[in-house]
Design a protein around this motif. Structure first.
Motif, mmCIF file in Angstrom:
data_model
loop_
_atom_site.group_PDB
_atom_site.id
_atom_site.type_symbol
_atom_site.label_atom_id
_atom_site.label_comp_id
_atom_site.label_asym_id
_atom_site.label_seq_id
_atom_site.Cartn_x
_atom_site.Cartn_y
_atom_site.Cartn_z
ATOM 1 N N PRO A 123 8.819 7.154 -2.480
ATOM 2 C CA PRO A 123 7.457 7.018 -1.936
ATOM 3 C C PRO A 123 6.625 5.986 -2.684
ATOM 4 O O PRO A 123 7.073 5.442 -3.711
ATOM 5 C CB PRO A 123 6.879 8.422 -2.139
ATOM 6 C CG PRO A 123 7.563 8.925 -3.361
ATOM 7 C CD PRO A 123 8.963 8.375 -3.297
ATOM 8 N N PRO A 124 5.409 5.686 -2.203
ATOM 9 C CA PRO A 124 4.490 4.886 -3.016
ATOM 10 C C PRO A 124 4.337 5.520 -4.394
ATOM 11 O O PRO A 124 4.323 6.745 -4.521
ATOM 12 C CB PRO A 124 3.177 4.967 -2.214
ATOM 13 C CG PRO A 124 3.618 5.156 -0.797
ATOM 14 C CD PRO A 124 4.831 6.033 -0.890
ATOM 15 N N SER A 142 -1.757 -1.435 -6.274
ATOM 16 C CA SER A 142 -2.330 -2.723 -5.872
ATOM 17 C C SER A 142 -1.629 -3.272 -4.638
ATOM 18 O O SER A 142 -2.268 -3.804 -3.719
ATOM 19 C CB SER A 142 -2.241 -3.723 -7.023
ATOM 20 O OG SER A 142 -3.071 -3.318 -8.094
ATOM 21 N N GLY A 143 -0.300 -3.140 -4.601
ATOM 22 C CA GLY A 143 0.453 -3.615 -3.450
ATOM 23 C C GLY A 143 0.170 -2.808 -2.199
ATOM 24 O O GLY A 143 0.161 -3.342 -1.085
ATOM 25 N N GLN A 144 -0.071 -1.515 -2.370
ATOM 26 C CA GLN A 144 -0.323 -0.659 -1.215
ATOM 27 C C GLN A 144 -1.739 -0.806 -0.666
ATOM 28 O O GLN A 144 -1.955 -0.811 0.547
ATOM 29 C CB GLN A 144 -0.082 0.813 -1.575
ATOM 30 C CG GLN A 144 -0.245 1.762 -0.387
ATOM 31 C CD GLN A 144 -0.005 3.216 -0.746
ATOM 32 O OE1 GLN A 144 0.025 3.574 -1.928
ATOM 33 N NE2 GLN A 144 0.165 4.060 0.247
ATOM 34 N N LEU A 145 -2.727 -0.952 -1.547
ATOM 35 C CA LEU A 145 -4.121 -0.843 -1.126
ATOM 36 C C LEU A 145 -4.905 -2.150 -1.144
ATOM 37 O O LEU A 145 -5.999 -2.221 -0.584
ATOM 38 C CB LEU A 145 -4.832 0.186 -2.014
ATOM 39 C CG LEU A 145 -4.253 1.599 -1.960
ATOM 40 C CD1 LEU A 145 -4.885 2.465 -3.041
ATOM 41 C CD2 LEU A 145 -4.469 2.221 -0.590
ATOM 42 N N PRO A 272 3.773 2.337 4.281
ATOM 43 C CA PRO A 272 4.861 1.410 4.613
ATOM 44 C C PRO A 272 5.363 1.526 6.047
ATOM 45 O O PRO A 272 6.032 0.620 6.535
ATOM 46 C CB PRO A 272 5.969 1.794 3.616
ATOM 47 C CG PRO A 272 5.276 2.540 2.532
ATOM 48 C CD PRO A 272 4.143 3.252 3.190
ATOM 49 N N SER A 273 5.063 2.642 6.723
ATOM 50 C CA SER A 273 5.615 2.831 8.059
ATOM 51 C C SER A 273 4.759 3.819 8.843
ATOM 52 O O SER A 273 4.170 4.741 8.271
ATOM 53 C CB SER A 273 7.053 3.360 7.961
ATOM 54 O OG SER A 273 7.626 3.533 9.237
ATOM 55 N N GLY A 340 12.654 -6.471 2.267
ATOM 56 C CA GLY A 340 11.198 -6.527 2.241
ATOM 57 C C GLY A 340 10.592 -5.135 2.350
ATOM 58 O O GLY A 340 11.188 -4.209 2.898
ATOM 59 N N ARG A 341 9.373 -4.972 1.830
ATOM 60 C CA ARG A 341 8.691 -3.685 1.869
ATOM 61 C C ARG A 341 7.225 -3.904 2.260
ATOM 62 O O ARG A 341 6.330 -3.856 1.423
ATOM 63 C CB ARG A 341 8.795 -2.973 0.507
ATOM 64 C CG ARG A 341 10.162 -2.375 0.188
ATOM 65 C CD ARG A 341 10.475 -1.223 1.134
ATOM 66 N NE ARG A 341 11.734 -0.576 0.827
ATOM 67 C CZ ARG A 341 12.900 -0.960 1.313
ATOM 68 N NH1 ARG A 341 12.965 -2.004 2.111
ATOM 69 N NH2 ARG A 341 14.003 -0.305 1.021
ATOM 70 N N PRO A 342 6.950 -4.145 3.546
ATOM 71 C CA PRO A 342 5.563 -4.391 3.954
ATOM 72 C C PRO A 342 4.733 -3.112 3.925
ATOM 73 O O PRO A 342 5.265 -1.993 3.952
ATOM 74 C CB PRO A 342 5.707 -4.907 5.383
ATOM 75 C CG PRO A 342 6.968 -4.255 5.873
ATOM 76 C CD PRO A 342 7.876 -4.191 4.674
#
Length: 357
Positions: A123-124, A142-145, A272-273, A340-342
């Motif tokens: 998970p995040p 930071s990458g998530q938000l 992520p999804s 990749g992990r958008p």
């Protein structure tokens, strides 16, 4: 192998070790919450794992060995979950670990698994370094938000962020990152509170009063599971849900259903999804899940999809004989970069999400 046969409990795993199971199966300890703070996400995550296991076995297993999942309830205290994992590892009952659970449980499991076996945490997460053999496939705060906070600040002309979360590792890291992210967008943090698991009901009124007093116009929620649901219900009763733009890095479809949906247009999630993501891969995954588990199976949320991908990653690494802890991150890194992990920003609309372009 049937879906039911893929899943075994820890006692069965220990018993079969005593009977010299040899190389009969490739066993992965599946640490997924069936209770506790993230318990409401457990059924979906388990379905994602079962779907991955079914597909791996339909493709010939792991180096010709059937994949079996040893279910460990990741919803207990960090100490209890780590002790159960240690018992299984000490007995030689596991070939690898995978899990979707809170970060405090993760750090406890990491301490007993590092250097002994491959452990994929999906998970995040809170960021930071990991011990040998421990692989995080999710995204850090930071990458998530970052993009989501910037987008919402501009879209809604936000200036005053409040931060409310549970009191453990992940929300602390989220709140630390959020202040810098808010400032980067020309806003600032005016309130920060963390609440123990299960403590939302007793803290609701003081939190609502603080939100009013600080005149916050945006709220970053790093509450999880039932606490996230209860606090959003309290915001609805107070009417603050229509005034506050809310963003969560933990809200998914099953949590939105537990909340009873939302029609304010002010509730967002960065994950992520999403089940409504208009991608062929995501829609195909939903179709295969329904075909395997039936039309009444829970929605595969972001946690479930992450675990599904994590198990396929473990199987692929095992097929390459690349599960040695000392080289796991290097071997997996190439595969993760290729995939990749958008992160997607979505708005709650009724009982589902609309993913924003």
């Amino acid at each position: 192998m049937s879906v039911e046969a893929i899943l075994i409990d820890p006692l069965e795993a220990l018993h079969s070790v005593r009977e010299e199971r040899g190389e009969a199966a490739f066993r992965v300890g599946l640490v997924v919450p069936q209770s506790g703070p993230l318990g409401l996400t457990g059924p979906s995550a388990l379905d994602g794992a079962l779907l991955a296991g079914h597909e791996v076995n339909a493709g010939g297993g792991v180096l010709g060995r059937p994949l079996e999942l040893v279910l460990v309830d990741g919803g207990g205290t960090p100490e209890r979950v780590a002790a159960e994992v240690r018992t299984l590892l000490d007995a030689g009952a596991l070939d690898a670990l995978a899990g979707c659970h809170t970060s405090d449980v993760h750090r406890a499991v990491e301490a007993v698994a590092a250097g002994r076996t491959a452990y994929v945490f999906t998970p995040p997460h809170e960021g930071g370094s990991r011990l040998p053999g421990v692989l995080c496939t999710g995204v850090d705060p930071s990458g998530q938000l970052g993009a989501a906070m910037e987008e919402l600040t501009v879209r809604h002309h936000l200036r005053r962020w409040a931060l409310i979360g549970n009191d453990y590792i992940w929300p602390r890291s989220v709140h630390g990152a959020a202040a810098a992210l808010a400032a980067r967008s020309g806003a600032r943090v005016v309130l920060e509170r963390r609440i123990p698991f299960g403590g939302v009901e007793g803290a609701v009124e003081p939190l609502l009063d603080a939100l009013r007093a600080t005149r916050a116009d945006a709220l970053l929620l790093s509450l999880i599971g039932r606490d996230l649901v209860l606090f959003n219900r309290a915001l609805r009763r107070s009417g603050l849900d229509r005034r506050l733009v809310r963003l969560s890095g933990a809200l998914e479809e099953n949590g939105l259903l537990a909340l009873g949906g939302d029609d304010t247009g002010t509730l967002y999630a960065a994950m992520p999804s999403f089940a409504t993501l208009a991608e062929e891969r995501r829609q195909s995954l939903a179709e295969r899940h329904q075909a395997l588990c039936g039309p009444w199976a829970p929605v595969l949320d972001a946690y479930a999809v992450g675990l599904y991908d994590g198990l396929h990653l473990l199987a692929a690494l095992a097929a390459r004989r690349a599960l040695e802890p000392s080289g796991l991150a290097r071997a997996a890194g190439r595969m993760l970069r290729a995939e990749g992990r958008p992160v997607h920003l979505a708005r709650a609309e009724g009982l589902g999400f609309t993913v924003l372009p």
